[in-house]
Scaffold this motif. Structure first.
Motif, PDB file in Angstrom:
ATOM      1  N   GLN A  97     -22.274  -6.003 -48.106  1.00 54.06           N
ATOM      2  CA  GLN A  97     -22.585  -7.336 -47.587  1.00 54.06           C
ATOM      3  C   GLN A  97     -23.046  -8.259 -48.719  1.00 54.06           C
ATOM      4  N   LYS A  98     -23.887  -7.746 -49.604  1.00 53.43           N
ATOM      5  CA  LYS A  98     -24.354  -8.545 -50.739  1.00 53.43           C
ATOM      6  C   LYS A  98     -23.201  -8.917 -51.659  1.00 53.43           C
ATOM      7  N   LEU A  99     -22.259  -8.001 -51.812  1.00 50.28           N
ATOM      8  CA  LEU A  99     -21.110  -8.288 -52.664  1.00 50.28           C
ATOM      9  C   LEU A  99     -20.211  -9.342 -52.045  1.00 50.28           C
ATOM     10  N   CYS A 100     -20.082  -9.335 -50.726  1.00 49.99           N
ATOM     11  CA  CYS A 100     -19.341 -10.410 -50.062  1.00 49.99           C
ATOM     12  C   CYS A 100     -20.004 -11.752 -50.357  1.00 49.99           C
ATOM     13  N   PHE A 101     -21.305 -11.745 -50.385  1.00 56.44           N
ATOM     14  CA  PHE A 101     -22.062 -12.955 -50.702  1.00 56.44           C
ATOM     15  C   PHE A 101     -21.803 -13.420 -52.131  1.00 56.44           C
ATOM     16  N   PHE A 109     -18.295 -21.865 -56.565  1.00 60.80           N
ATOM     17  CA  PHE A 109     -18.551 -22.627 -57.784  1.00 60.80           C
ATOM     18  C   PHE A 109     -17.275 -22.845 -58.597  1.00 60.80           C
ATOM     19  N   GLU A 110     -16.327 -21.952 -58.449  1.00 61.08           N
ATOM     20  CA  GLU A 110     -15.078 -22.093 -59.195  1.00 61.08           C
ATOM     21  C   GLU A 110     -14.074 -23.011 -58.499  1.00 61.08           C
ATOM     22  N   THR A 111     -14.066 -23.000 -57.166  1.00 60.43           N
ATOM     23  CA  THR A 111     -13.031 -23.743 -56.440  1.00 60.43           C
ATOM     24  C   THR A 111     -13.575 -24.725 -55.410  1.00 60.43           C
ATOM     25  N   GLY A 112     -14.832 -24.590 -55.020  1.00 57.91           N
ATOM     26  CA  GLY A 112     -15.389 -25.448 -53.980  1.00 57.91           C
ATOM     27  C   GLY A 112     -14.916 -25.082 -52.589  1.00 57.91           C
ATOM     28  N   SER A 113     -14.314 -23.912 -52.463  1.00 62.16           N
ATOM     29  CA  SER A 113     -13.753 -23.501 -51.172  1.00 62.16           C
ATOM     30  C   SER A 113     -14.236 -22.110 -50.781  1.00 62.16           C
ATOM     31  N   LEU A 114     -13.857 -21.691 -49.585  1.00 58.07           N
ATOM     32  CA  LEU A 114     -14.251 -20.380 -49.068  1.00 58.07           C
ATOM     33  C   LEU A 114     -13.240 -19.322 -49.476  1.00 58.07           C
ATOM     34  N   LYS A 115     -13.725 -18.218 -50.000  1.00 54.51           N
ATOM     35  CA  LYS A 115     -12.861 -17.083 -50.315  1.00 54.51           C
ATOM     36  C   LYS A 115     -12.695 -16.252 -49.058  1.00 54.51           C
ATOM     37  N   LEU A 116     -11.461 -16.042 -48.651  1.00 59.83           N
ATOM     38  CA  LEU A 116     -11.180 -15.353 -47.402  1.00 59.83           C
ATOM     39  C   LEU A 116     -11.487 -13.864 -47.495  1.00 59.83           C
ATOM     40  N   ARG A 117     -11.654 -13.268 -46.330  1.00 61.50           N
ATOM     41  CA  ARG A 117     -11.985 -11.841 -46.265  1.00 61.50           C
ATOM     42  C   ARG A 117     -10.956 -10.991 -46.997  1.00 61.50           C
ATOM     43  N   GLU A 118      -9.689 -11.308 -46.828  1.00 60.58           N
ATOM     44  CA  GLU A 118      -8.632 -10.542 -47.487  1.00 60.58           C
ATOM     45  C   GLU A 118      -8.789 -10.559 -49.003  1.00 60.58           C
ATOM     46  N   SER A 137     -15.179  -4.543 -43.392  1.00 58.96           N
ATOM     47  CA  SER A 137     -15.252  -4.933 -41.983  1.00 58.96           C
ATOM     48  C   SER A 137     -15.518  -6.435 -41.854  1.00 58.96           C
ATOM     49  N   ILE A 138     -15.134  -6.988 -40.724  1.00 58.94           N
ATOM     50  CA  ILE A 138     -15.377  -8.405 -40.452  1.00 58.94           C
ATOM     51  C   ILE A 138     -16.871  -8.688 -40.452  1.00 58.94           C
ATOM     52  N   GLU A 139     -17.658  -7.799 -39.865  1.00 59.69           N
ATOM     53  CA  GLU A 139     -19.097  -8.031 -39.770  1.00 59.69           C
ATOM     54  C   GLU A 139     -19.753  -8.062 -41.146  1.00 59.69           C
ATOM     55  N   ASP A 140     -19.347  -7.169 -42.037  1.00 65.14           N
ATOM     56  CA  ASP A 140     -19.922  -7.191 -43.383  1.00 65.14           C
ATOM     57  C   ASP A 140     -19.577  -8.491 -44.099  1.00 65.14           C
ATOM     58  N   TYR A 141     -18.349  -8.954 -43.904  1.00 64.75           N
ATOM     59  CA  TYR A 141     -17.933 -10.223 -44.501  1.00 64.75           C
ATOM     60  C   TYR A 141     -18.766 -11.381 -43.939  1.00 64.75           C
ATOM     61  N   LEU A 142     -18.998 -11.386 -42.626  1.00 67.74           N
ATOM     62  CA  LEU A 142     -19.768 -12.456 -41.994  1.00 67.74           C
ATOM     63  C   LEU A 142     -21.218 -12.446 -42.464  1.00 67.74           C
ATOM     64  N   PHE A 143     -21.794 -11.259 -42.637  1.00 66.65           N
ATOM     65  CA  PHE A 143     -23.148 -11.185 -43.187  1.00 66.65           C
ATOM     66  C   PHE A 143     -23.182 -11.851 -44.565  1.00 66.65           C
ATOM     67  N   GLY A 144     -22.162 -11.568 -45.368  1.00 67.09           N
ATOM     68  CA  GLY A 144     -22.085 -12.163 -46.695  1.00 67.09           C
ATOM     69  C   GLY A 144     -22.001 -13.676 -46.641  1.00 67.09           C
ATOM     70  N   LEU A 145     -21.251 -14.204 -45.676  1.00 67.32           N
ATOM     71  CA  LEU A 145     -21.119 -15.655 -45.546  1.00 67.32           C
ATOM     72  C   LEU A 145     -22.439 -16.314 -45.165  1.00 67.32           C
ATOM     73  N   GLU A 177     -18.785 -27.093 -42.021  1.00 73.00           N
ATOM     74  CA  GLU A 177     -17.560 -26.390 -41.633  1.00 73.00           C
ATOM     75  C   GLU A 177     -17.843 -24.927 -41.312  1.00 73.00           C
ATOM     76  N   MET A 178     -18.720 -24.319 -42.104  1.00 73.84           N
ATOM     77  CA  MET A 178     -19.095 -22.929 -41.843  1.00 73.84           C
ATOM     78  C   MET A 178     -19.783 -22.809 -40.492  1.00 73.84           C
ATOM     79  N   ASN A 179     -20.667 -23.742 -40.209  1.00 68.09           N
ATOM     80  CA  ASN A 179     -21.378 -23.726 -38.932  1.00 68.09           C
ATOM     81  C   ASN A 179     -20.402 -23.883 -37.767  1.00 68.09           C
ATOM     82  N   ALA A 180     -19.434 -24.770 -37.930  1.00 68.86           N
ATOM     83  CA  ALA A 180     -18.427 -24.963 -36.886  1.00 68.86           C
ATOM     84  C   ALA A 180     -17.621 -23.683 -36.673  1.00 68.86           C
ATOM     85  N   GLY A 181     -17.321 -22.983 -37.769  1.00 65.75           N
ATOM     86  CA  GLY A 181     -16.582 -21.729 -37.649  1.00 65.75           C
ATOM     87  C   GLY A 181     -17.368 -20.663 -36.917  1.00 65.75           C
ATOM     88  N   PHE A 182     -18.641 -20.516 -37.268  1.00 63.02           N
ATOM     89  CA  PHE A 182     -19.471 -19.500 -36.617  1.00 63.02           C
ATOM     90  C   PHE A 182     -19.672 -19.807 -35.135  1.00 63.02           C
TER      91      PHE A 182
END
Length: 226
Positions: A97-101, A109-118, A137-145, A177-182
């Motif tokens: 989870q920390k690594l997803c973060f 910082f490199e792109t200004g965008s969200l890196k997808l789970r894939e 897992s999706i949940e680990d990715y979401l914890f990271g976000l 945008e992140m809040n809207a997604g969640f």
């Protein structure tokens, strides 16, 4: 008597194998955790005054460490037999989870965008489907976000303190945008749902920062993409 002794001898072999496997996994996970702490320490530079021109170089340094972490995950895949992923999952769950973060933070910082789970999974050398064994897992990715949003909120506060009024606006768009997604999710995991509650406070804090910049006449007039 001989049958009984053979039975218990087999038991001992299984116990020894289990203990050895857990020890291998524990040692490999410890290496991943140590490297993850190293990356998080590197990234603390983002909160230092006058360090904005060092952020991208720091991200590159972090990616070198991530390469080593990817190799350690490859070791874990070898150590965990097919079908036993969740038996040992708790060993690497939190560090993943920390690594997803950190991976999504570096990408921001490199792109200004969200890196997808894939793409995060690819960075760690993991699959994305449970049927493929060792996966992200999706949940680990979401914890990271959620950790990502909290860290960016902290960064926005420090940016204002350091006289940068552009980045908080950029971050406010991204967090919105992140809040809207969640909000689209119906979270079943109790721990994840509780962690999601912190997003509401992060959104409120970002909104307060933008409002404060507005009333002080410091909000940039230009339109900035998140």
């Amino acid at each position: 008597m001989e049958t009984i002794m053979k039975t218990f001898s087999d038991f001992q072999e299984n116990i020894d194998y289990e203990q050895n496997t857990r020890e291998l996994i524990k040692n490999t996970t410890k290496e991943i955790e140590e490297n993850t702490r190293k990356i998080i320490t590197f990234l603390q530079i983002i909160h230092q005054e006058g360090a904005s021109n060092q952020i991208l170089a720091t991200c590159e340094k972090c990616k070198l460490v991530l390469h080593d972490i990817k190799l350690r995950y490859a070791d874990l895949r070898q150590q965990v037999e097919p079908g036993f992923y969740y038996k040992y999952y708790d060993h690497w769950k939190l560090v993943t989870q920390k690594l997803c973060f950190v991976i999504t933070l570096i990408n921001y910082f490199e792109t200004g965008s969200l890196k997808l789970r894939e793409d995060v999974a690819s960075t760690l050398g993991l699959a994305i489907n449970e049927k493929d064994g060792f996966h992200l897992s999706i949940e680990d990715y979401l914890f990271g976000l959620l950790m990502l949003v909290s860290e960016l909120t902290r960064f926005a506060v420090n940016a204002v303190t350091n006289g940068d009024y552009v980045k908080p606006i950029q971050i406010s768009h991204f967090v919105a945008e992140m809040n809207a997604g969640f909000r689209l999710l119906s979270l079943k995991n109790d721990t994840l749902r509780k962690r999601y509650d912190t997003l509401k406070y992060d959104v409120k804090k970002i909104e307060e920062i933008v409002y404060d910049l507005s009333i002080r006449g410091l909000k940039p007039l230009e339109k900035y993409n998140s």
